[in-house]
Scaffold this motif. Structure first.
Motif, PDB file in Angstrom:
ATOM      1  N   ILE A   1      42.918 -10.310  39.946  1.00  0.00           N
ATOM      2  CA  ILE A   1      41.606 -10.710  40.465  1.00  0.00           C
ATOM      3  C   ILE A   1      40.834  -9.450  40.863  1.00  0.00           C
ATOM      4  O   ILE A   1      41.300  -8.676  41.695  1.00  0.00           O
ATOM      5  CB  ILE A   1      41.760 -11.651  41.684  1.00  0.00           C
ATOM      6  N   LEU A   2      39.677  -9.229  40.234  1.00  0.00           N
ATOM      7  CA  LEU A   2      38.911  -8.006  40.508  1.00  0.00           C
ATOM      8  C   LEU A   2      37.453  -8.301  40.807  1.00  0.00           C
ATOM      9  O   LEU A   2      36.922  -9.325  40.373  1.00  0.00           O
ATOM     10  CB  LEU A   2      38.905  -7.032  39.321  1.00  0.00           C
ATOM     11  N   LEU A   3      36.818  -7.375  41.498  1.00  0.00           N
ATOM     12  CA  LEU A   3      35.370  -7.433  41.671  1.00  0.00           C
ATOM     13  C   LEU A   3      34.718  -6.625  40.552  1.00  0.00           C
ATOM     14  O   LEU A   3      35.178  -5.533  40.232  1.00  0.00           O
ATOM     15  CB  LEU A   3      34.939  -6.825  43.018  1.00  0.00           C
ATOM     16  N   VAL A   4      33.662  -7.164  39.973  1.00  0.00           N
ATOM     17  CA  VAL A   4      32.895  -6.448  38.955  1.00  0.00           C
ATOM     18  C   VAL A   4      31.443  -6.407  39.453  1.00  0.00           C
ATOM     19  O   VAL A   4      30.672  -7.346  39.227  1.00  0.00           O
ATOM     20  CB  VAL A   4      32.982  -7.164  37.586  1.00  0.00           C
ATOM     21  N   PRO A   5      31.079  -5.349  40.189  1.00  0.00           N
ATOM     22  CA  PRO A   5      29.756  -5.308  40.819  1.00  0.00           C
ATOM     23  C   PRO A   5      28.618  -5.575  39.829  1.00  0.00           C
ATOM     24  O   PRO A   5      28.576  -4.980  38.749  1.00  0.00           O
ATOM     25  CB  PRO A   5      29.685  -3.873  41.369  1.00  0.00           C
ATOM     26  N   LEU A   6      27.745  -6.511  40.193  1.00  0.00           N
ATOM     27  CA  LEU A   6      26.573  -6.866  39.384  1.00  0.00           C
ATOM     28  C   LEU A   6      25.375  -6.922  40.332  1.00  0.00           C
ATOM     29  O   LEU A   6      24.878  -7.986  40.681  1.00  0.00           O
ATOM     30  CB  LEU A   6      26.778  -8.239  38.714  1.00  0.00           C
ATOM     31  N   THR A   7      24.946  -5.753  40.755  1.00  0.00           N
ATOM     32  CA  THR A   7      23.871  -5.641  41.742  1.00  0.00           C
ATOM     33  C   THR A   7      22.563  -6.186  41.178  1.00  0.00           C
ATOM     34  O   THR A   7      22.301  -6.050  39.987  1.00  0.00           O
ATOM     35  CB  THR A   7      23.703  -4.151  42.111  1.00  0.00           C
ATOM     36  N   GLY A   8      21.737  -6.760  42.036  1.00  0.00           N
ATOM     37  CA  GLY A   8      20.405  -7.175  41.605  1.00  0.00           C
ATOM     38  C   GLY A   8      19.925  -8.415  42.323  1.00  0.00           C
ATOM     39  O   GLY A   8      18.968  -8.365  43.083  1.00  0.00           O
ATOM     40  N   HIS A   9      20.595  -9.543  42.090  1.00  0.00           N
ATOM     41  CA  HIS A   9      20.212 -10.783  42.776  1.00  0.00           C
ATOM     42  C   HIS A   9      20.206 -10.527  44.287  1.00  0.00           C
ATOM     43  O   HIS A   9      19.276 -10.910  44.996  1.00  0.00           O
ATOM     44  CB  HIS A   9      21.192 -11.891  42.394  1.00  0.00           C
ATOM     45  N   THR A  10      21.284  -9.892  44.782  1.00  0.00           N
ATOM     46  CA  THR A  10      21.292  -9.328  46.136  1.00  0.00           C
ATOM     47  C   THR A  10      21.802  -7.897  46.000  1.00  0.00           C
ATOM     48  O   THR A  10      22.286  -7.505  44.931  1.00  0.00           O
ATOM     49  CB  THR A  10      22.230 -10.092  47.091  1.00  0.00           C
ATOM     50  N   ARG A  11      21.734  -7.126  47.093  1.00  0.00           N
ATOM     51  CA  ARG A  11      22.071  -5.706  46.941  1.00  0.00           C
ATOM     52  C   ARG A  11      23.567  -5.461  46.789  1.00  0.00           C
ATOM     53  O   ARG A  11      23.992  -4.430  46.292  1.00  0.00           O
ATOM     54  CB  ARG A  11      21.499  -4.885  48.085  1.00  0.00           C
TER      55      ARG A  11
ATOM     56  N   LEU B   1      38.387 -14.684  32.804  1.00  0.00           N
ATOM     57  CA  LEU B   1      37.198 -15.401  33.243  1.00  0.00           C
ATOM     58  C   LEU B   1      36.337 -14.394  33.989  1.00  0.00           C
ATOM     59  O   LEU B   1      36.877 -13.551  34.723  1.00  0.00           O
ATOM     60  CB  LEU B   1      37.562 -16.524  34.213  1.00  0.00           C
ATOM     61  N   LEU B   2      35.019 -14.459  33.822  1.00  0.00           N
ATOM     62  CA  LEU B   2      34.137 -13.668  34.686  1.00  0.00           C
ATOM     63  C   LEU B   2      33.134 -14.613  35.348  1.00  0.00           C
ATOM     64  O   LEU B   2      32.221 -15.116  34.693  1.00  0.00           O
ATOM     65  CB  LEU B   2      33.384 -12.580  33.917  1.00  0.00           C
ATOM     66  N   HIS B   3      33.359 -14.857  36.633  1.00  0.00           N
ATOM     67  CA  HIS B   3      32.386 -15.622  37.433  1.00  0.00           C
ATOM     68  C   HIS B   3      31.251 -14.640  37.751  1.00  0.00           C
ATOM     69  O   HIS B   3      31.439 -13.718  38.540  1.00  0.00           O
ATOM     70  CB  HIS B   3      33.066 -16.118  38.709  1.00  0.00           C
ATOM     71  N   ALA B   4      30.112 -14.858  37.121  1.00  0.00           N
ATOM     72  CA  ALA B   4      29.013 -13.893  37.242  1.00  0.00           C
ATOM     73  C   ALA B   4      28.063 -14.234  38.386  1.00  0.00           C
ATOM     74  O   ALA B   4      26.995 -13.623  38.509  1.00  0.00           O
ATOM     75  CB  ALA B   4      28.249 -13.794  35.926  1.00  0.00           C
ATOM     76  N   GLY B   5      28.447 -15.214  39.223  1.00  0.00           N
ATOM     77  CA  GLY B   5      27.609 -15.538  40.378  1.00  0.00           C
ATOM     78  C   GLY B   5      26.192 -15.871  39.946  1.00  0.00           C
ATOM     79  O   GLY B   5      25.973 -16.651  39.002  1.00  0.00           O
ATOM     80  N   ASP B   6      25.224 -15.248  40.619  1.00  0.00           N
ATOM     81  CA  ASP B   6      23.815 -15.512  40.322  1.00  0.00           C
ATOM     82  C   ASP B   6      23.194 -14.371  39.512  1.00  0.00           C
ATOM     83  O   ASP B   6      21.987 -14.155  39.564  1.00  0.00           O
ATOM     84  CB  ASP B   6      23.035 -15.723  41.626  1.00  0.00           C
TER      85      ASP B   6
ATOM     86  N   GLY C   1      15.342  -3.934  38.747  1.00  0.00           N
ATOM     87  CA  GLY C   1      15.848  -3.067  37.682  1.00  0.00           C
ATOM     88  C   GLY C   1      17.331  -3.281  37.417  1.00  0.00           C
ATOM     89  O   GLY C   1      17.737  -3.605  36.299  1.00  0.00           O
ATOM     90  N   PRO C   2      18.156  -3.114  38.449  1.00  0.00           N
ATOM     91  CA  PRO C   2      19.591  -3.325  38.262  1.00  0.00           C
ATOM     92  C   PRO C   2      19.922  -4.749  37.801  1.00  0.00           C
ATOM     93  O   PRO C   2      20.844  -4.948  37.018  1.00  0.00           O
ATOM     94  CB  PRO C   2      20.164  -3.059  39.660  1.00  0.00           C
ATOM     95  N   ARG C   3      19.149  -5.736  38.267  1.00  0.00           N
ATOM     96  CA  ARG C   3      19.441  -7.117  37.853  1.00  0.00           C
ATOM     97  C   ARG C   3      19.275  -7.260  36.335  1.00  0.00           C
ATOM     98  O   ARG C   3      20.146  -7.803  35.643  1.00  0.00           O
ATOM     99  CB  ARG C   3      18.516  -8.114  38.567  1.00  0.00           C
ATOM    100  N   LEU C   4      18.163  -6.757  35.815  1.00  0.00           N
ATOM    101  CA  LEU C   4      17.903  -6.911  34.385  1.00  0.00           C
ATOM    102  C   LEU C   4      18.892  -6.081  33.557  1.00  0.00           C
ATOM    103  O   LEU C   4      19.327  -6.505  32.485  1.00  0.00           O
ATOM    104  CB  LEU C   4      16.454  -6.530  34.071  1.00  0.00           C
ATOM    105  N   GLU C   5      19.229  -4.915  34.070  1.00  0.00           N
ATOM    106  CA  GLU C   5      20.219  -4.077  33.396  1.00  0.00           C
ATOM    107  C   GLU C   5      21.569  -4.809  33.297  1.00  0.00           C
ATOM    108  O   GLU C   5      22.200  -4.837  32.251  1.00  0.00           O
ATOM    109  CB  GLU C   5      20.445  -2.834  34.246  1.00  0.00           C
ATOM    110  N   ASN C   6      21.981  -5.384  34.412  1.00  0.00           N
ATOM    111  CA  ASN C   6      23.267  -6.088  34.427  1.00  0.00           C
ATOM    112  C   ASN C   6      23.242  -7.339  33.565  1.00  0.00           C
ATOM    113  O   ASN C   6      24.236  -7.680  32.925  1.00  0.00           O
ATOM    114  CB  ASN C   6      23.685  -6.428  35.863  1.00  0.00           C
ATOM    115  N   LEU C   7      22.098  -8.006  33.523  1.00  0.00           N
ATOM    116  CA  LEU C   7      21.974  -9.180  32.652  1.00  0.00           C
ATOM    117  C   LEU C   7      22.160  -8.758  31.193  1.00  0.00           C
ATOM    118  O   LEU C   7      22.873  -9.423  30.420  1.00  0.00           O
ATOM    119  CB  LEU C   7      20.603  -9.840  32.872  1.00  0.00           C
TER     120      LEU C   7
END
Ligand SMILES: [Zn+2]
Length: 274
Positions: A178-188, A202-207, A238-244
């Motif tokens: 079980i790992l964290l995969v930081p996806l900054t943007g929706h929140t910091r 599985l990757l639960h990508a949150g929001d 910026g980071p949100r769109l990049e991560n998307l």
């Protein structure tokens, strides 16, 4: 590891506004709060918690009236994580760890139902929720949801590679799968949560995105109402769109190895439950 896919909070945006532009069936469909319940062998792990029992008992106070109105939240006792864990014949007291994508009200509402669980979250998200930097952060998080003083376990980025993303491995007390995969943007401090099930990831990508069509390999798309909503609730565009864009690539190029899904898509939840 056995993984259960739960919906711990249904939402029906008023008049289907968030989903306008989609054909009839999808326009009427709900948004869900997709949580994972993982049986690790000696304990239970939750990924996100939904509205929680207090979200059902006193929704206005617990989740906030603006949130309830905006997304048409319909808290129901049978959809709480506690009720679903019991319905599976398991004991909510065995939930020893909770891994959070972020701390928005529809994800953190159930934390207080598991006061003895260690709550794993990115340090940046914990800072945002407990010492908000501005009015937007002050409004989006609900201090009442953290008043029971969760047993936080916070992480700054460690940068171990995972399919081209950075990841945080070795969460304290949790299996390596079980790992964290930081996806900054929706929140910091927003993060995805990756789980190696033994039969693929599985990757639960949150929001990090809301609509299944946003990851369409050939023609990514999203209803205009839901696009506008994602813009309104983002912290760092910026980071949100990049991560998307990176998630889109991951889902396209590694579809045999990784199943990516958002917290709120009923279509993805149904597909994973089959
Ligand atoms: Zn959410």
């Amino acid at each position: 590891m056995r993984v259960h896919h739960l919906n711990c909070g249904s939402m029906r945006p008023v008049g289907g506004k968030l989903l306008d532009g989609e054909p009839g069936l999808l326009r009427r469909s709900e948004l869900v709060a997709h949580c994972l319940l993982i049986e690790t062998g000696d304990s239970l792990v939750l990924v996100d918690t939904g509205f929680g029992t207090q979200g059902v008992a006193r929704p206005g106070e617990w989740l906030g009236r603006p949130f309830l109105a905006m997304v048409g939240a319909k808290p129901a006792a049978a959809e709480t994580a506690v009720a679903q864990i019991k319905a599976l014949g398991l004991d909510p007291a065995d939930v020893r760890h909770i891994v959070m994508t972020h701390l928005d009200v529809d994800h953190a509402g159930g934390l207080a139902d598991f006061p003895n669980a260690v709550v794993h979250v990115r340090a940046e998200e914990h800072r945002g929720a407990t010492s908000p930097a501005n009015a937007a952060e002050k409004n989006r998080y609900r201090a009442a949801q953290f008043a029971h003083r969760p047993l936080w376990s916070t992480y700054d980025e460690l940068g171990e590679p995972w399919f081209g993303f950075e990841s945080v491995r070795s969460l304290k007390g949790l299996p390596e799968e079980i790992l964290l995969v930081p996806l900054t943007g929706h929140t910091r401090g927003h993060t995805g949560v990756a789980v190696d099930t033994g039969e693929g990831w599985l990757l639960h990508a949150g929001d990090a995105y809301f609509f299944h069509g946003q990851l369409d390999p050939i023609a990514p798309h999203c209803p205009p109402g839901l696009t506008a909503f994602q813009n309104i609730v983002q912290t760092l565009r910026g980071p949100r769109l990049e991560n998307l864009a990176r998630l889109h690539e991951l889902a396209r190029d590694h579809q045999d190895e990784v199943r990516v899904f958002s917290a709120h898509s009923p279509v993805e939840l149904a597909a994973l439950r089959r």
